[in-house]
Design a protein around this motif. Structure first.
Motif, PDB file in Angstrom:
ATOM      1  N   LEU A   1      -4.022   2.089 -11.280  1.00 47.67           N
ATOM      2  CA  LEU A   1      -4.679   2.282 -10.300  1.00 47.67           C
ATOM      3  C   LEU A   1      -4.267   3.313  -9.320  1.00 47.67           C
ATOM      4  O   LEU A   1      -2.980   3.568  -9.258  1.00 47.67           O
ATOM      5  CB  LEU A   1      -5.343   1.109  -9.292  1.00 47.67           C
ATOM      6  N   LYS A   2      -4.944   4.262  -8.610  1.00 45.15           N
ATOM      7  CA  LYS A   2      -4.416   5.333  -7.553  1.00 45.15           C
ATOM      8  C   LYS A   2      -5.134   5.053  -6.502  1.00 45.15           C
ATOM      9  O   LYS A   2      -6.429   4.433  -6.252  1.00 45.15           O
ATOM     10  CB  LYS A   2      -5.045   6.705  -8.180  1.00 45.15           C
ATOM     11  N   PRO A   3      -4.317   5.391  -5.317  1.00 38.56           N
ATOM     12  CA  PRO A   3      -4.967   5.215  -4.071  1.00 38.56           C
ATOM     13  C   PRO A   3      -5.834   6.160  -3.620  1.00 38.56           C
ATOM     14  O   PRO A   3      -5.893   7.348  -4.022  1.00 38.56           O
ATOM     15  CB  PRO A   3      -3.703   5.469  -3.094  1.00 38.56           C
TER      16      PRO A   3
ATOM     17  N   TRP B   1       0.551  -1.396  -0.109  1.00 36.69           N
ATOM     18  CA  TRP B   1       0.060   0.052   0.105  1.00 36.69           C
ATOM     19  C   TRP B   1       0.867   1.177   0.041  1.00 36.69           C
ATOM     20  O   TRP B   1       0.605   2.365  -0.635  1.00 36.69           O
ATOM     21  CB  TRP B   1      -0.989  -0.035   1.262  1.00 36.69           C
TER      22      TRP B   1
ATOM     23  N   GLU C   1     -13.877   0.672  -7.831  1.00 37.74           N
ATOM     24  CA  GLU C   1     -12.831   0.774  -6.712  1.00 37.74           C
ATOM     25  C   GLU C   1     -12.453  -0.471  -6.272  1.00 37.74           C
ATOM     26  O   GLU C   1     -13.006  -1.552  -6.727  1.00 37.74           O
ATOM     27  CB  GLU C   1     -13.555   1.459  -5.669  1.00 37.74           C
TER      28      GLU C   1
ATOM     29  N   GLU D   1       0.310   6.439  -8.511  1.00 40.45           N
ATOM     30  CA  GLU D   1      -0.493   5.734  -9.574  1.00 40.45           C
ATOM     31  C   GLU D   1       0.498   4.538  -9.856  1.00 40.45           C
ATOM     32  O   GLU D   1       1.457   4.615  -9.956  1.00 40.45           O
ATOM     33  CB  GLU D   1      -0.777   6.492 -10.871  1.00 40.45           C
TER      34      GLU D   1
ATOM     35  N   LEU E   1       2.267   2.184  -3.589  1.00 36.80           N
ATOM     36  CA  LEU E   1       1.136   2.723  -4.285  1.00 36.80           C
ATOM     37  C   LEU E   1       0.981   4.308  -3.936  1.00 36.80           C
ATOM     38  O   LEU E   1       0.830   5.159  -4.855  1.00 36.80           O
ATOM     39  CB  LEU E   1      -0.140   1.818  -4.190  1.00 36.80           C
ATOM     40  N   VAL E   2       0.949   4.706  -2.744  1.00 35.70           N
ATOM     41  CA  VAL E   2       0.594   5.856  -1.783  1.00 35.70           C
ATOM     42  C   VAL E   2       1.902   6.758  -2.475  1.00 35.70           C
ATOM     43  O   VAL E   2       1.799   7.850  -2.953  1.00 35.70           O
ATOM     44  CB  VAL E   2       0.576   5.869  -0.612  1.00 35.70           C
TER      45      VAL E   2
ATOM     46  N   ALA F   1      -8.438   1.640  -3.424  1.00 37.64           N
ATOM     47  CA  ALA F   1      -7.800   2.249  -4.694  1.00 37.64           C
ATOM     48  C   ALA F   1      -8.921   2.501  -5.762  1.00 37.64           C
ATOM     49  O   ALA F   1      -9.807   1.819  -5.583  1.00 37.64           O
ATOM     50  CB  ALA F   1      -6.673   1.423  -5.215  1.00 37.64           C
ATOM     51  N   THR F   2      -8.806   3.257  -6.695  1.00 40.84           N
ATOM     52  CA  THR F   2      -9.535   3.470  -7.800  1.00 40.84           C
ATOM     53  C   THR F   2      -8.637   3.068  -9.217  1.00 40.84           C
ATOM     54  O   THR F   2      -7.824   3.454  -9.226  1.00 40.84           O
ATOM     55  CB  THR F   2     -10.159   4.897  -7.844  1.00 40.84           C
TER      56      THR F   2
ATOM     57  N   PHE G   1      -7.289  -2.924  -1.430  1.00 38.17           N
ATOM     58  CA  PHE G   1      -5.992  -3.075  -1.499  1.00 38.17           C
ATOM     59  C   PHE G   1      -5.620  -4.293  -0.562  1.00 38.17           C
ATOM     60  O   PHE G   1      -5.664  -3.944   0.648  1.00 38.17           O
ATOM     61  CB  PHE G   1      -5.096  -2.100  -1.783  1.00 38.17           C
TER      62      PHE G   1
END
Length: 137
Positions: free
Chosen positions: A86-88, A17, A48, A25, A20-21, A64-65, A51
């Protein structure tokens, strides 16, 4: 088309996680299971996903989206496998563990419980709301 919900597993020591943050992305690639790949192909921008940290922790840690869908996996030289970006969105108030999911009679049909080795699974809208209610109070 209605928004759909997913669960995406990653080993936190390989890509967690926090990775990703930090990136803002990420590309979800390297999936070589047909069912999981079909789930990646079904994803649309705006869907959505939970994670999930696999192996270490075995818990849902964030949301995430899907920011880009319909991609070909860049790690596949033959171009047969799918990928998404994906984005957080946010970290959950508290992690929701696999043990909790398995122990909860309301989640016996959840793909996370039924197909525990599947790396990308679908989550029903009711399962999504329920898990969020437990993880976020």
């Amino acid at each position: 088309m209605a928004k759909r919900y997913w669960l995406m597993k990653s080993e936190p020591d390989a890509y967690g996680w926090n990775d990703l943050v930090k990136e803002g992305e990420g590309t979800w690639d390297g999936v070589r299971n047909h069912r999981a790949a079909n789930n990646l192909r079904a994803m649309q921008v705006g869907d959505e996903a939970f994670f999930y940290h696999s192996n270490i922790g075995k818990e849902i840690v964030g949301i995430a989206t899907i920011s880009q869908s319909g991609l070909t996996d860049p790690s596949d030289p033959e171009g047969k496998w799918a990928a998404v970006k994906l984005k957080p969105v946010r970290k959950l108030a508290r992690p929701f563990t696999l043990a909790e999911a398995k122990a909860d009679p309301k989640l016996t049909d959840m793909e996370l419980v039924k197909y525990s080795r599947l790396s990308v699974s679908e989550v029903t809208p009711d399962e999504w709301k329920y898990v969020l209610s437990l993880a976020e109070g």
